[in-house]
Design an enzyme around this catalytic site. Structure first.
Site, PDB file in Angstrom:
ATOM      1  N   ASP A 170       1.134  -5.156   8.529  1.00 18.20           N
ATOM      2  CA  ASP A 170       0.013  -4.224   8.373  1.00 18.20           C
ATOM      3  C   ASP A 170      -1.252  -5.070   8.191  1.00 18.20           C
ATOM      4  O   ASP A 170      -1.374  -5.811   7.213  1.00 18.20           O
ATOM      5  CB  ASP A 170       0.252  -3.298   7.174  1.00 18.20           C
ATOM      6  N   TYR A 193     -11.522   1.425  10.107  1.00 24.16           N
ATOM      7  CA  TYR A 193     -12.709   1.910   9.365  1.00 24.16           C
ATOM      8  C   TYR A 193     -13.053   1.001   8.199  1.00 24.16           C
ATOM      9  O   TYR A 193     -13.963   1.283   7.445  1.00 24.16           O
ATOM     10  CB  TYR A 193     -12.493   3.362   8.895  1.00 24.16           C
ATOM     11  N   LYS A 194     -12.299  -0.096   8.014  1.00 19.13           N
ATOM     12  CA  LYS A 194     -12.557  -1.024   6.908  1.00 19.13           C
ATOM     13  C   LYS A 194     -13.526  -2.108   7.396  1.00 19.13           C
ATOM     14  O   LYS A 194     -14.698  -1.841   7.602  1.00 19.13           O
ATOM     15  CB  LYS A 194     -11.234  -1.547   6.370  1.00 19.13           C
ATOM     16  N   PHE A 245       0.850  -1.199   0.000  1.00 16.95           N
ATOM     17  CA  PHE A 245       0.000   0.000   0.000  1.00 16.95           C
ATOM     18  C   PHE A 245       0.888   1.251   0.000  1.00 16.95           C
ATOM     19  O   PHE A 245       1.894   1.303   0.701  1.00 16.95           O
ATOM     20  CB  PHE A 245      -0.877  -0.039   1.257  1.00 16.95           C
ATOM     21  N   ARG A 304     -11.907  -3.568  -7.411  1.00 18.29           N
ATOM     22  CA  ARG A 304     -12.047  -4.531  -6.310  1.00 18.29           C
ATOM     23  C   ARG A 304     -13.529  -4.733  -6.009  1.00 18.29           C
ATOM     24  O   ARG A 304     -14.306  -3.775  -5.986  1.00 18.29           O
ATOM     25  CB  ARG A 304     -11.348  -4.003  -5.055  1.00 18.29           C
TER      26      ARG A 304
END
Ligand code: PLP
Length: 402
Positions: free
Chosen positions: A198, A223-224, A121, A373
């Site tokens: 991560d 928040y995912k 990322f 995605r």
């Protein structure tokens, strides 16, 4: 079995009611970027505003002070296989990663190499580049495949006694590839280097065993799949034995041994709170506490079972409806090499994603280069949503190619 039957027999079906839905009925396949709002999270947020802030004012700190540690310990023990006292919620994933990379480097000051995956990322790669530039370190770029999961074979050629640490995602944000953290950690430990994991794309979707897998340090977003809300603070994990041995670079008063001593010099706490910096975002923490309780109640093993079934169905429908088109699967086919989302590549991926939203009310997200995605978040996505979503992908793709 029809899709409706699968929804009826779904052991997690009842958790859909714990969420609040938009009135326009969007078929949301982006819960890996921003999870939906939970009723429990909304209630906890209102409560923190109206009961705690409004009514208790400064005295609210009696309990707010411990929220980061409390929520961290719930996430750690229920979802990440971490015993008490090793997780805390604070700051963003980027800031936590910055702190932990510098803390990790302090263990072996003579080492001058850090490893990162080319497919990692962006914020993770940029933080490493920035830290390396300021500290005269060498960044070794590991090359995993853009559609795959990172493997030990990818990192082995880069390992030697100069390597201080490696930063690797558990689930790749783009391919969805799922990494064997134990194997990657063992390889790094073979040269006495540290693993920083991560967990942004795995927490709340894939079981993690931080203690058993000997992970040294970890960070991740809330928040995912944890549905903490936009900007909800991240967690960080520091393995107990390392907490005293590594130095936290940001000496804020929340990590000071006696916070209210207000004295002339700094002495770090010797607990996980050593890795805190300043005043936490209390309202966001309250919302996160509410949201996390839903995920914990559902149980991470059941969540993973449903997640695997949903992504397997996505791939099955792709094979059935789209194999004759230019759309290509850009995620691992094997369930145990895959996290919670499936990625597709197409020369016109951006246009497909746009039309899916405008014409079909299906929300996927575009990612460079030429991919989108499709993320069926297990607590609120039904099998019939996956079916309708892939039908829409097929319609839009065929129209664009015709
Ligand atoms: C989402 C994500 C981030 C985001 O970091 P923030 O500091 O919250 O912006 C970082 N790393 C990974 C792997 C992610 O998936």
């Amino acid at each position: 079995m029809t899709f409706e039957d699968r929804d009826v027999s779904d052991e997690l079906a009842k958790f859909r009611e714990r969420f609040l839905f938009d009135s326009s009925g969007i078929n949301y396949m982006d819960g890996n970027s921003l999870g939906r709002l939970t009723r429990a999270g909304r209630e906890a947020l209102y409560n923190a505003v109206e009961k705690e802030w409004q009514d208790t004012l400064i005295h609210g700190w009696d309990s707010w002070m411990h929220l980061g540690r409390e929520v961290g310990s719930t996430i750690g023990t229920a979802l990440l296989g971490a015993a008490e006292g090793q997780l805390v919620v604070s700051d963003s994933t980027s800031v936590n990663l910055y702190k932990l990379i510098l803390a990790g480097l302090s263990l072996h000051p003579e080492r001058d190499v850090v490893l990162v995956d080319e497919q990692e990322f962006p914020t993770d790669r940029y933080l490493i580049q920035g830290i390396a530039a300021r500290n005269g370190l060498e960044v070794r770029i590991v090359r995993s495949g853009i559609n795959d999961a990172l493997s030990v074979d990818d990192i082995s050629p880069h390992l030697d006694g100069r390597v201080a640490l490696g930063v690797f995602s558990h689930v790749n944000y783009r391919s969805g590839g799922l990494v064997d953290l134990k194997a990657i950690g063992d390889a790094l430990h073979g040269v006495e280097a540290l693993l920083i994991a991560d967990l942004s794309h795995s927490v709340g979707a894939v079981p993690v065993a931080l203690d058993d897998d000997d992970v040294d340090l970890a960070v991740g977003c809330t928040y995912k799949y944890l549905n903490g809300g936009p900007g909800s603070p991240a967690f960080l994990y520091v393995r107990s034995p390392l907490q005293r041995r590594i130095d936290q670079p940001m000496w804020g008063w929340f990590s000071q041994h006696d916070q209210f001593e207000m004295g002339p010099s700094y002495r770090a706490k010797d607990s996980i709170e050593k890795f805190l910096v300043g005043t936490p975002p209390v309202l966001q923490l309250a919302a996160l506490k509410g949201a996390t309780s839903v995920v914990v109640e559902a149980g991470i093993e059941a969540i993973r079972r449903k997640s695997v079934a949903l992504t397997a169905l996505t791939i099955e429908l792709f094979d059935e409806k789209l194999s004759a088109t230019q759309l290509k699967l850009a995620s691992p086919r094997e369930a145990d090499l895959r996290g919670g989302h499936v990625t597709f590549a197409h020369p016109q991926a951006l246009e497909i994603a746009r039309r899916l939203f405008v014409e079909e009310r299906v929300l996927v997200d575009y990612r460079t280069p030429n991919r989108f995605r499709f993320a069926p978040s297990p607590l609120y996505t039904r099998f019939c949503d996956v079916e309708a979503g892939m039908e829409a992908v097929a319609r839009v793709t065929r129209t664009i190619e015709s």
